[in-house]
Design an enzyme around this catalytic site. Structure first.
Site, mmCIF file in Angstrom:
data_model
loop_
_atom_site.group_PDB
_atom_site.id
_atom_site.type_symbol
_atom_site.label_atom_id
_atom_site.label_comp_id
_atom_site.label_asym_id
_atom_site.label_seq_id
_atom_site.Cartn_x
_atom_site.Cartn_y
_atom_site.Cartn_z
ATOM 1 N N GLY A 16 10.889 -26.041 49.251
ATOM 2 C CA GLY A 16 9.338 -25.941 49.425
ATOM 3 C C GLY A 16 8.320 -26.901 49.063
ATOM 4 O O GLY A 16 7.481 -26.985 48.339
ATOM 5 N N ASN A 18 7.894 -29.882 50.057
ATOM 6 C CA ASN A 18 6.729 -30.788 50.302
ATOM 7 C C ASN A 18 5.805 -30.118 49.974
ATOM 8 O O ASN A 18 4.931 -30.483 50.353
ATOM 9 C CB ASN A 18 7.242 -31.408 52.183
ATOM 10 N N LEU A 97 13.218 -22.908 66.635
ATOM 11 C CA LEU A 97 13.038 -22.300 67.577
ATOM 12 C C LEU A 97 12.402 -22.260 68.556
ATOM 13 O O LEU A 97 13.104 -22.861 69.667
ATOM 14 C CB LEU A 97 11.209 -23.474 66.790
ATOM 15 N N ASN A 111 6.256 -30.956 61.897
ATOM 16 C CA ASN A 111 7.488 -31.418 61.348
ATOM 17 C C ASN A 111 7.993 -32.268 60.604
ATOM 18 O O ASN A 111 6.878 -33.900 60.474
ATOM 19 C CB ASN A 111 8.925 -31.520 62.032
ATOM 20 N N HIS A 113 10.542 -34.800 58.434
ATOM 21 C CA HIS A 113 12.547 -35.104 59.142
ATOM 22 C C HIS A 113 13.389 -36.314 58.340
ATOM 23 O O HIS A 113 12.409 -37.343 58.311
ATOM 24 C CB HIS A 113 12.952 -35.229 60.926
ATOM 25 N N GLU A 178 8.342 -38.493 50.995
ATOM 26 C CA GLU A 178 7.672 -37.358 51.862
ATOM 27 C C GLU A 178 6.675 -36.858 51.211
ATOM 28 O O GLU A 178 5.792 -36.534 52.161
ATOM 29 C CB GLU A 178 9.006 -36.315 52.358
HETATM 30 C C1 GRF Z 1 13.069 -32.572 53.530
HETATM 31 O O1 GRF Z 1 14.048 -33.874 53.329
HETATM 32 C C2 GRF Z 1 12.955 -32.100 54.595
HETATM 33 O O2 GRF Z 1 12.621 -33.560 55.135
HETATM 34 C C3 GRF Z 1 13.862 -31.270 55.496
HETATM 35 O O3 GRF Z 1 14.472 -30.536 54.794
HETATM 36 C C4 GRF Z 1 13.474 -30.915 53.133
HETATM 37 C C5 GRF Z 1 12.895 -30.015 52.641
HETATM 38 O O4 GRF Z 1 12.516 -29.787 50.732
HETATM 39 N N1 GRF Z 1 13.017 -30.912 56.944
HETATM 40 P P1 GRF Z 1 11.582 -29.359 50.434
HETATM 41 O O5 GRF Z 1 11.602 -27.341 50.758
HETATM 42 O O6 GRF Z 1 10.343 -29.961 50.928
HETATM 43 O O7 GRF Z 1 11.837 -29.059 49.572
#
Ligand code: GRF
Length: 200
Positions: A16, A18, A97, A111, A113, A178
């Site tokens: 989590g 992000n 999903l 999302n 990625h 990110e």
């Molecule tokens: C990230 O690298 C995101 O791009 C991918 O999954 C990972 C999630 O990381 N979809 P976090 O759980 O946000 O640390």
């Protein structure tokens, strides 16, 4: 027409980081938004604990064996809509999903990625980039459609792939970006600079 305040449902499965970056950006007034629900399909997701500690409404909903993807997603829809979310933010959510879920949130489901889509969709995007020996990779925020990481691209950020990079080192360099890109995109959605679909 004015853009209504963003009410985010954030979906996670693990760390989590992000989600935490988005939450911090909201606390810093960099995004005019509210997280009305933090939802995880894993009870032990690290991000859930952070959400609880910060007073967010959290929900861990594991899929019972035998329950169909459609039935599980219907329950998700119910919780997300009841929480009053108008944008669904996938942040490391590791379940596929159902088409019904994707259609229900068309234009308001996004999302992140860890590659420059359309390159390297699906799992292990950083490993795919290393195996393809590219010099540059990065991350992409996109609207979600029924394909695998195929929806309309909203924004991307590049990072160099350096000699000697491992999956871990490249992942860490991308993750740093990110954590900037996702909040920036949400800030622009909140201010109306990036258009998204209002709920009916
Ligand atoms: C990230 O690298 C995101 O791009 C991918 O999954 C990972 C999630 O990381 N979809 P976090 O759980 O946000 O640390």
């Amino acid at each position: 027409m004015t853009t209504p305040k963003l009410n985010l449902a954030v979906l996670i499965s693990g760390r989590g980081s992000n989600f935490k970056a988005i939450h911090q950006a909201i606390l810093n007034n960099e995004i005019q938004a509210n997280i009305c629900l933090l939802l995880s399909n894993q009870k032990n997701a690290e991000g859930l604990e952070y959400g609880q500690q910060h007073g967010l409404k959290t929900l861990a909903l594991e899929k019972e064996p035998g329950l169909s993807r459609e039935a599980y997603d219907e329950t998700l829809i119910k919780h997300i809509d009841e929480a009053g979310a108008n944008l669904v933010v996938l942040a490391g959510y590791m379940r596929l999903l159902s088409p019904k879920f994707v259609q229900h949130y068309e234009g308001r489901l996004i999302n992140i990625h860890p590659s420059l889509l359309p390159k390297f969709p699906g799992l292990h995007a950083q490993r795919q980039a290393l195996e393809a020996r590219v010099n540059t990779s990065g991350c992409t925020v996109h609207f979600v459609d029924e394909g695998c990481d195929t929806g309309p691209i909203i924004a991307q950020r590049e990072v160099p792939v350096l000699p000697g990079d491992t999956e871990e080192s490249l992942s860490a360099r991308i993750l740093e970006q990110e954590h900037q890109l996702y909040p920036e995109v949400l800030a622009q959605m909140a201010s109306g600079k990036i258009k998204w679909q209002q709920p009916a």
